[in-house]
Structures are given as C-alpha cells and as structure tokens.
Scaffold this motif. Structure first.
Motif, PDB file in Angstrom:
ATOM      1  N   MET A 137    -100.978  -8.683  38.344  1.00  0.00           N
ATOM      2  CA  MET A 137     -99.845  -8.088  37.637  1.00  0.00           C
ATOM      3  C   MET A 137     -99.206  -9.149  36.768  1.00  0.00           C
ATOM      4  O   MET A 137     -99.104 -10.314  37.165  1.00  0.00           O
ATOM      5  N   GLU A 138     -98.741  -8.757  35.585  1.00  0.00           N
ATOM      6  CA  GLU A 138     -98.186  -9.707  34.624  1.00  0.00           C
ATOM      7  C   GLU A 138     -97.058  -9.043  33.840  1.00  0.00           C
ATOM      8  O   GLU A 138     -97.156  -7.877  33.461  1.00  0.00           O
ATOM      9  N   ILE A 139     -95.966  -9.797  33.610  1.00  0.00           N
ATOM     10  CA  ILE A 139     -94.868  -9.286  32.798  1.00  0.00           C
ATOM     11  C   ILE A 139     -94.366 -10.392  31.874  1.00  0.00           C
ATOM     12  O   ILE A 139     -94.581 -11.585  32.131  1.00  0.00           O
ATOM     13  N   THR A 140     -93.672  -9.984  30.824  1.00  0.00           N
ATOM     14  CA  THR A 140     -92.975 -10.912  29.937  1.00  0.00           C
ATOM     15  C   THR A 140     -91.537 -10.441  29.818  1.00  0.00           C
ATOM     16  O   THR A 140     -91.285  -9.286  29.457  1.00  0.00           O
ATOM     17  N   LEU A 141     -90.608 -11.318  30.163  1.00  0.00           N
ATOM     18  CA  LEU A 141     -89.189 -10.965  30.110  1.00  0.00           C
ATOM     19  C   LEU A 141     -88.707 -10.999  28.666  1.00  0.00           C
ATOM     20  O   LEU A 141     -88.892 -12.007  27.964  1.00  0.00           O
ATOM     21  N   THR A 142     -88.115  -9.918  28.231  1.00  0.00           N
ATOM     22  CA  THR A 142     -87.649  -9.813  26.848  1.00  0.00           C
ATOM     23  C   THR A 142     -86.204  -9.324  26.822  1.00  0.00           C
ATOM     24  O   THR A 142     -85.751  -8.640  27.757  1.00  0.00           O
ATOM     25  N   PRO A 143     -85.461  -9.641  25.758  1.00  0.00           N
ATOM     26  CA  PRO A 143     -85.830 -10.583  24.690  1.00  0.00           C
ATOM     27  C   PRO A 143     -85.836 -12.011  25.223  1.00  0.00           C
ATOM     28  O   PRO A 143     -85.009 -12.348  26.083  1.00  0.00           O
ATOM     29  N   GLU A 144     -86.754 -12.822  24.720  1.00  0.00           N
ATOM     30  CA  GLU A 144     -86.884 -14.178  25.232  1.00  0.00           C
ATOM     31  C   GLU A 144     -85.647 -15.005  24.902  1.00  0.00           C
ATOM     32  O   GLU A 144     -85.166 -15.000  23.779  1.00  0.00           O
ATOM     33  N   ASP A 145     -85.144 -15.678  25.918  1.00  0.00           N
ATOM     34  CA  ASP A 145     -83.943 -16.501  25.770  1.00  0.00           C
ATOM     35  C   ASP A 145     -84.099 -17.693  26.716  1.00  0.00           C
ATOM     36  O   ASP A 145     -84.086 -17.532  27.946  1.00  0.00           O
ATOM     37  N   ASN A 146     -84.270 -18.869  26.141  1.00  0.00           N
ATOM     38  CA  ASN A 146     -84.545 -20.054  26.964  1.00  0.00           C
ATOM     39  C   ASN A 146     -83.392 -20.395  27.905  1.00  0.00           C
ATOM     40  O   ASN A 146     -83.617 -20.879  29.022  1.00  0.00           O
ATOM     41  N   ILE A 147     -82.158 -20.136  27.475  1.00  0.00           N
ATOM     42  CA  ILE A 147     -81.014 -20.427  28.346  1.00  0.00           C
ATOM     43  C   ILE A 147     -81.013 -19.482  29.542  1.00  0.00           C
ATOM     44  O   ILE A 147     -80.831 -19.906  30.691  1.00  0.00           O
ATOM     45  N   LYS A 148     -81.234 -18.198  29.311  1.00  0.00           N
ATOM     46  CA  LYS A 148     -81.282 -17.234  30.406  1.00  0.00           C
ATOM     47  C   LYS A 148     -82.459 -17.524  31.336  1.00  0.00           C
ATOM     48  O   LYS A 148     -82.340 -17.391  32.556  1.00  0.00           O
ATOM     49  N   LEU A 149     -83.593 -17.946  30.758  1.00  0.00           N
ATOM     50  CA  LEU A 149     -84.750 -18.288  31.594  1.00  0.00           C
ATOM     51  C   LEU A 149     -84.431 -19.468  32.511  1.00  0.00           C
ATOM     52  O   LEU A 149     -84.783 -19.463  33.689  1.00  0.00           O
ATOM     53  N   ALA A 150     -83.755 -20.476  31.940  1.00  0.00           N
ATOM     54  CA  ALA A 150     -83.389 -21.641  32.748  1.00  0.00           C
ATOM     55  C   ALA A 150     -82.419 -21.250  33.855  1.00  0.00           C
ATOM     56  O   ALA A 150     -82.524 -21.719  34.998  1.00  0.00           O
ATOM     57  N   ASN A 151     -81.455 -20.376  33.525  1.00  0.00           N
ATOM     58  CA  ASN A 151     -80.494 -19.919  34.537  1.00  0.00           C
ATOM     59  C   ASN A 151     -81.177 -19.105  35.625  1.00  0.00           C
ATOM     60  O   ASN A 151     -80.809 -19.178  36.804  1.00  0.00           O
ATOM     61  N   LEU A 152     -82.167 -18.298  35.233  1.00  0.00           N
ATOM     62  CA  LEU A 152     -82.890 -17.469  36.191  1.00  0.00           C
ATOM     63  C   LEU A 152     -83.749 -18.306  37.116  1.00  0.00           C
ATOM     64  O   LEU A 152     -83.730 -18.123  38.342  1.00  0.00           O
ATOM     65  N   CYS A 153     -84.515 -19.228  36.553  1.00  0.00           N
ATOM     66  CA  CYS A 153     -85.533 -19.954  37.329  1.00  0.00           C
ATOM     67  C   CYS A 153     -84.947 -21.065  38.192  1.00  0.00           C
ATOM     68  O   CYS A 153     -85.487 -21.369  39.257  1.00  0.00           O
ATOM     69  N   GLY A 154     -83.827 -21.659  37.745  1.00  0.00           N
ATOM     70  CA  GLY A 154     -83.245 -22.756  38.496  1.00  0.00           C
ATOM     71  C   GLY A 154     -83.984 -24.050  38.285  1.00  0.00           C
ATOM     72  O   GLY A 154     -85.026 -24.102  37.613  1.00  0.00           O
ATOM     73  N   ALA A 155     -83.466 -25.118  38.874  1.00  0.00           N
ATOM     74  CA  ALA A 155     -84.096 -26.425  38.741  1.00  0.00           C
ATOM     75  C   ALA A 155     -85.484 -26.407  39.357  1.00  0.00           C
ATOM     76  O   ALA A 155     -85.667 -25.986  40.502  1.00  0.00           O
ATOM     77  N   LEU A 156     -86.471 -26.866  38.585  1.00  0.00           N
ATOM     78  CA  LEU A 156     -87.868 -26.931  39.045  1.00  0.00           C
ATOM     79  C   LEU A 156     -88.359 -25.572  39.547  1.00  0.00           C
ATOM     80  O   LEU A 156     -89.172 -25.497  40.475  1.00  0.00           O
ATOM     81  N   ASP A 157     -87.866 -24.499  38.928  1.00  0.00           N
ATOM     82  CA  ASP A 157     -88.263 -23.132  39.296  1.00  0.00           C
ATOM     83  C   ASP A 157     -87.981 -22.810  40.761  1.00  0.00           C
ATOM     84  O   ASP A 157     -88.700 -22.024  41.398  1.00  0.00           O
ATOM     85  N   GLU A 158     -86.917 -23.391  41.314  1.00  0.00           N
ATOM     86  CA  GLU A 158     -86.608 -23.213  42.731  1.00  0.00           C
ATOM     87  C   GLU A 158     -86.331 -21.754  43.072  1.00  0.00           C
ATOM     88  O   GLU A 158     -86.723 -21.263  44.141  1.00  0.00           O
ATOM     89  N   ASN A 159     -85.657 -21.036  42.170  1.00  0.00           N
ATOM     90  CA  ASN A 159     -85.361 -19.625  42.435  1.00  0.00           C
ATOM     91  C   ASN A 159     -86.635 -18.786  42.489  1.00  0.00           C
ATOM     92  O   ASN A 159     -86.762 -17.871  43.307  1.00  0.00           O
ATOM     93  N   ILE A 160     -87.569 -19.092  41.604  1.00  0.00           N
ATOM     94  CA  ILE A 160     -88.844 -18.362  41.587  1.00  0.00           C
ATOM     95  C   ILE A 160     -89.617 -18.615  42.882  1.00  0.00           C
ATOM     96  O   ILE A 160     -90.200 -17.693  43.470  1.00  0.00           O
ATOM     97  N   LYS A 161     -89.589 -19.859  43.343  1.00  0.00           N
ATOM     98  CA  LYS A 161     -90.275 -20.188  44.605  1.00  0.00           C
ATOM     99  C   LYS A 161     -89.634 -19.446  45.776  1.00  0.00           C
ATOM    100  O   LYS A 161     -90.330 -19.012  46.698  1.00  0.00           O
ATOM    101  N   GLN A 162     -88.309 -19.327  45.725  1.00  0.00           N
ATOM    102  CA  GLN A 162     -87.595 -18.624  46.798  1.00  0.00           C
ATOM    103  C   GLN A 162     -88.042 -17.167  46.869  1.00  0.00           C
ATOM    104  O   GLN A 162     -88.297 -16.630  47.952  1.00  0.00           O
ATOM    105  N   ILE A 163     -88.132 -16.515  45.727  1.00  0.00           N
ATOM    106  CA  ILE A 163     -88.558 -15.115  45.685  1.00  0.00           C
ATOM    107  C   ILE A 163     -90.004 -14.993  46.140  1.00  0.00           C
ATOM    108  O   ILE A 163     -90.352 -14.098  46.921  1.00  0.00           O
ATOM    109  N   ALA A 164     -90.860 -15.899  45.667  1.00  0.00           N
ATOM    110  CA  ALA A 164     -92.277 -15.849  46.027  1.00  0.00           C
ATOM    111  C   ALA A 164     -92.465 -16.022  47.533  1.00  0.00           C
ATOM    112  O   ALA A 164     -93.248 -15.294  48.164  1.00  0.00           O
TER     113      ALA A 164
END
Length: 241
Positions: free
Chosen positions: A1-28
C-alpha cells in the motif's frame, strides 16, 4: 500500500513525522506494520487492516500538523482509533477477563499486549499518557486474578509525591492519608467488582492500600500489586523492587 500526502508541505511533514521520524516509528510499532517514507510519499507493508488504520492516522494528523505533533498525541490517537473490529477481537487471542463488566477486553493491539504481559510475567510496566487504560486494565487484571483464585490479596500502592512522601501532617489514619491518591484505583474497583464486594474485600483484608515508602521489606506472597503513577517515582524509590 502506498500514499502521498497532499498538498505537500515540508513544515507540516516535519511536524507530523517528528525528530528522526519518531512519530512514524511509534505508529508503525503500535500497529505492527512497516512504514517507509520518502518526502510526502509513504509505503506500507503488513496486515491489510492495520495498514489502513496507519493510513487513516497519518492523514488525520497531517491535517492538523500546523504545529509539531508530540508522542503523547500520537499515543492518544492510537487509543482513539478503532483498531480492531468485533470479529477481529474473537480471533486475536485477547485475554478474557472475569469481571462484572463481561464485555471488557483490550480494544487495541497495545492494550491486548499489555493484558497478556500482565498474565504472563511477574512484573509489567505500563507507560503512556492519561486516558490510555493503564490503571483500569491493571485493576481489571487484579479482579480477574482474584475471581480465578490465582491470588489471595490485592495491594494498591502509590507514591505520595504530592505530600513529598511525608504523610504525617495529613489528617486521619494511614488509609485516610493516601485515599485521595488512590481514588482512580477505587473507582475502577467499584466499577469492575461492585461496591458491596469491594467493601467486603477491604473488611477481610483481601484489598490493602499502602504508600510506596511503606513497602520496603514486605512479604507479598500470592498478591497482585498495583503501583499506580510509577512514572513519578525516583530511581532510589524503585530500588525497593
């Protein structure tokens, strides 16, 4: 499965993912899926249902990522989302708890794992923000153990940090001094075992309360001990265990 978050916004991506993608790891980790990110593109692998939940979470958090998303918000989001359908619960090997609340069960993968760890191990640590079920599920496990005659006593312990572990200036006997700090445990006990049953257990000593400072040197055979708000204990206090 694959998605692309739109509209692309680097600031929002950084806020979402957290430092070193820590938030993404938490969800995973919470949903037991693999998430690979490249910019605003996310690739998922794992259980289909959990992948869809991960996608839903990312999209929900992305819409409100105008400011940094903290790990506490991620954990609360994981609790709030409907991770398991009723038919999934029946086949997930979720522990069955014998309490007055017959419908009670772990509603998320983490809650199910938490209950299973309590049943399988002598010591289990539950860490997370308020409202994630740590205390309530621990009390439910204690009531279940008493109902099945696996233990003879429930011991409720809490560090009285608000009083600096010096309870002498508070009015009343020892139980009355620590009662305000143990109220969440009492509320859960009354809900899961019934008011009359809990009062009878107190009368015959099947439920005991104690501040952490008084636990040194205790012999606690066949006891189910709940140490609530352990995140406030100091390393010196934890050496008791």
């Amino acid at each position: 499965m694959e998605i692309t978050l739109t509209p692309e916004d680097n600031i929002k991506l950084a806020n979402l993912c957290g430092a070193l993608d820590e938030n993404i790891k938490q969800i995973a980790d919470a949903l037991d899926v693999n998430i690979a990110r490249r910019g605003a593109n996310f690739k998922f692998s794992g259980d289909t249902h959990n992948m869809r939940l991960a996608v839903q979470l990312l999209e929900n958090f992305y819409t409100r990522a105008k400011s940094p998303i903290g790990l506490d918000e991620i954990q609360l989001g994981l609790v709030e989302i409907d991770k398991l359908k009723p038919e999934d619960i029946a086949t997930s090997n979720a522990p069955v708890l014998m309490t007055r609340r017959t419908e009670l069960h772990g509603r998320t993968p983490r809650q199910i794992a938490y209950l299973q760890q309590i049943q399988d191990h002598d010591i289990t640590f539950g860490i997370g923000p308020a409202g994630t079920g740590k205390t309530y599920l621990a009390v439910a496990s204690a009531v279940d153990a008493m109902s099945r005659d696996r233990v003879k006593r429930i011991v409720l312990v809490r560090p009285a940090v608000e009083a600096g572990e010096k309870l002498g200036f508070l009015p009343g006997d020892l139980n009355q001094k620590v009662d305000p700090y143990l109220r969440p445990l009492y509320d859960a006990l009354y809900d899961l075992a019934g008011y009359d049953t809990v009062n009878k257990m107190f009368e015959r000593g099947a439920i005991e309360v104690a501040p952490l400072a008084y636990m040194r040197g205790r012999t606690l055979n066949q006891s189910f001990i709940i140490l609530d708000e352990a995140q406030y204990t100091t390393p010196e206090q934890m050496k008791m265990f």
